[in-house]
Motif scaffolding. Sequence first.
Motif, PDB file in Angstrom:
ATOM      1  N   ASP A  74       0.824  -1.204   0.000  1.00  0.00           N
ATOM      2  CA  ASP A  74       0.000   0.000   0.000  1.00  0.00           C
ATOM      3  C   ASP A  74       0.866   1.265   0.000  1.00  0.00           C
ATOM      4  OD1 ASP A  74      -2.697   1.025   0.189  1.00  0.00           O
ATOM      5  OD2 ASP A  74      -2.058   1.798   2.143  1.00  0.00           O
ATOM      6  N   THR A  75       1.882   1.267   0.871  1.00  0.00           N
ATOM      7  CA  THR A  75       2.799   2.413   0.927  1.00  0.00           C
ATOM      8  C   THR A  75       3.432   2.650  -0.447  1.00  0.00           C
ATOM      9  OG1 THR A  75       3.330   1.950   3.224  1.00  0.00           O
ATOM     10  CG2 THR A  75       4.955   3.244   1.993  1.00  0.00           C
ATOM     11  N   TYR A  76       3.908   1.563  -1.035  1.00  0.00           N
ATOM     12  CA  TYR A  76       4.570   1.650  -2.338  1.00  0.00           C
ATOM     13  C   TYR A  76       3.615   2.196  -3.400  1.00  0.00           C
ATOM     14  CZ  TYR A  76       6.537  -0.039  -6.765  1.00  0.00           C
ATOM     15  OH  TYR A  76       7.002  -0.126  -8.035  1.00  0.00           O
ATOM     16  N   GLU A  77       2.444   1.589  -3.482  1.00  0.00           N
ATOM     17  CA  GLU A  77       1.529   1.969  -4.556  1.00  0.00           C
ATOM     18  C   GLU A  77       1.031   3.404  -4.404  1.00  0.00           C
ATOM     19  OE1 GLU A  77      -1.323  -1.239  -4.762  1.00  0.00           O
ATOM     20  OE2 GLU A  77       0.115  -2.516  -5.827  1.00  0.00           O
ATOM     21  N   LYS A  78       0.814   3.822  -3.145  1.00  0.00           N
ATOM     22  CA  LYS A  78       0.358   5.202  -2.943  1.00  0.00           C
ATOM     23  C   LYS A  78       1.396   6.200  -3.446  1.00  0.00           C
ATOM     24  CE  LYS A  78      -3.198   5.166   0.502  1.00  0.00           C
ATOM     25  NZ  LYS A  78      -3.229   4.405   1.751  1.00  0.00           N
ATOM     26  N   VAL A  79       2.660   5.915  -3.154  1.00  0.00           N
ATOM     27  CA  VAL A  79       3.707   6.843  -3.594  1.00  0.00           C
ATOM     28  C   VAL A  79       3.835   6.817  -5.115  1.00  0.00           C
ATOM     29  CG1 VAL A  79       6.193   7.307  -3.559  1.00  0.00           C
ATOM     30  CG2 VAL A  79       4.993   6.823  -1.432  1.00  0.00           C
ATOM     31  N   VAL A  80       3.845   5.618  -5.691  1.00  0.00           N
ATOM     32  CA  VAL A  80       4.086   5.533  -7.135  1.00  0.00           C
ATOM     33  C   VAL A  80       2.897   6.065  -7.944  1.00  0.00           C
ATOM     34  CG1 VAL A  80       4.788   4.027  -9.032  1.00  0.00           C
ATOM     35  CG2 VAL A  80       5.622   3.594  -6.752  1.00  0.00           C
ATOM     36  N   GLN A  81       1.719   5.972  -7.370  1.00  0.00           N
ATOM     37  CA  GLN A  81       0.546   6.462  -8.098  1.00  0.00           C
ATOM     38  C   GLN A  81       0.440   7.983  -8.134  1.00  0.00           C
ATOM     39  OE1 GLN A  81      -2.339   4.082  -6.206  1.00  0.00           O
ATOM     40  NE2 GLN A  81      -2.298   2.522  -7.816  1.00  0.00           N
ATOM     41  N   LYS A  82       1.118   8.641  -7.215  1.00  0.00           N
ATOM     42  CA  LYS A  82       1.097  10.105  -7.243  1.00  0.00           C
ATOM     43  C   LYS A  82       1.759  10.587  -8.522  1.00  0.00           C
ATOM     44  CE  LYS A  82       1.449  11.633  -2.528  1.00  0.00           C
ATOM     45  NZ  LYS A  82       2.399  12.139  -1.556  1.00  0.00           N
TER      46      LYS A  82
END
Length: 432
Positions: A74-82
């Motif tokens: 979740d942490t990873y995807e939230k950052v990369v999706q920005k």
Amino acid sequence: YINEVSVESYLRPVSVKSLTSKFDFSYLSNKTSANVDTFKQYGYQIKPKNVKFQYLNSKNKDGEPKQVLDMNTDTYEKVVQKEINEPKDYDIESIRPPENIDTYARANATIVALVRNTEITKIGRTIKRFESSFNSKFNYPYTFINDQPFSDRFKKRMAKFTKAKINFVTIPAELWDKPSSIDGERETAAMDVMKDHNIAYAKMGSYHNMCRFYLGNFYNVPELTKYKYYWRIEPDVDFYTDIKYDVFKYLEGTGKIYGFTINLYDIDESVATLWPETLRYLNSGDNYKYIDPNGAFQWLLENKQNPKKNVVTGGYSTCHFWSNFEIGDMDFFRGEAYNNWFKFLDSTGKFYYERWGDAPVHSMGLALFADRDKIHWFRDIGYNHDPYHNCPNSPNTQGCKTASFSRWNHLKDQNCMGTWIDQAMDDPDKIY
Ligand code: GDP
Ligand code: MN
């Protein structure tokens, strides 16, 4: 193998004050003394005032590995999706492609490709994509290196893909060959065990040479010593982003020393004693002085997402920067801190008795001996080396699925990026 040692590993601190607040340096408890005995039994030196060097779960990510994986994903995807475009921590306008490429004052840098003649088609694909993504705008020179002489066919083909200068280099045997000190019988026996345990490339002698060369010797190839920066490329990789700034000048301008795109776990058994040997090194003489107080220690010791790894490795998470993509400053690897350590590692022979990879060794060296703020995630560069990729949400990126890490869902647990974001980046928004 030191596989009784689970969570903690032990280091002697220079001084508790000089270390970062993320450390827990509480003294050894009775509970952990069994581990100390285990170390002693294998001849690892333990100083009386050893302290606990322990992974701290500062973001409250605790629970079963599966839960931790979900939180880290979740942490990873939230950052990369920005959505991002380019790094914000440097004046990117000042390092745009030149109008006149022929008179461009380049950074002191080269593109490095270690490759075999037989990989002509695959490296050709890479160069084509790399030129269209980045290098046709800057014409950084290439240095192709090989343990065998490059064929005329290979040289002619490469020249078709680029207007940049190319240097074709045969690596001196003494930088490539297996050292004569390696005990052949011990090596063969170790290779057989590793093969039985399905460790990739375990029995391939040339792969061991390649790893040792890339982690300890490439920066000393005579044709490379004049350069400071390098970008490593490999056969059959892909670049999804139109890169519109000079990444070498970005490193130079920010003072950063290493850039990566992908960060993942390794085969634990291939590096079973890399960490214990490193602790032995750090605990002898005054080698502890090389530790950078702002190192990426927590990422090195993370033990929540794949805790079985740490059991096999005596504490090392196996997290590493995937070295098929590297943009870095060779002076870091040429420096005393990294080099003394490499010489020690080499003296153990375990590039052959185990299969220590160039990626975990580069990464462990960086995590211990470099300031983690000088290690840069090129989050804006879309990149693929099967089966993993980095796919940013950026207007310059095409051809990959935003924020996906692998097309194989079951490989999500191989991603260390959540831990890197939590433990090694103070604030991703500052950079992007
Ligand atoms: P993987 O990415 O770990 O699966 O390994 P690769 O087969 O891609 O090897 C890593 C890099 O080293 C690639 O650039 C290869 O072309 C190169 N390489 C591996 N073994 C040799 C070798 O024996 N000779 C040469 N010249 N290059 C090699
Ligand atoms: Mn590869």
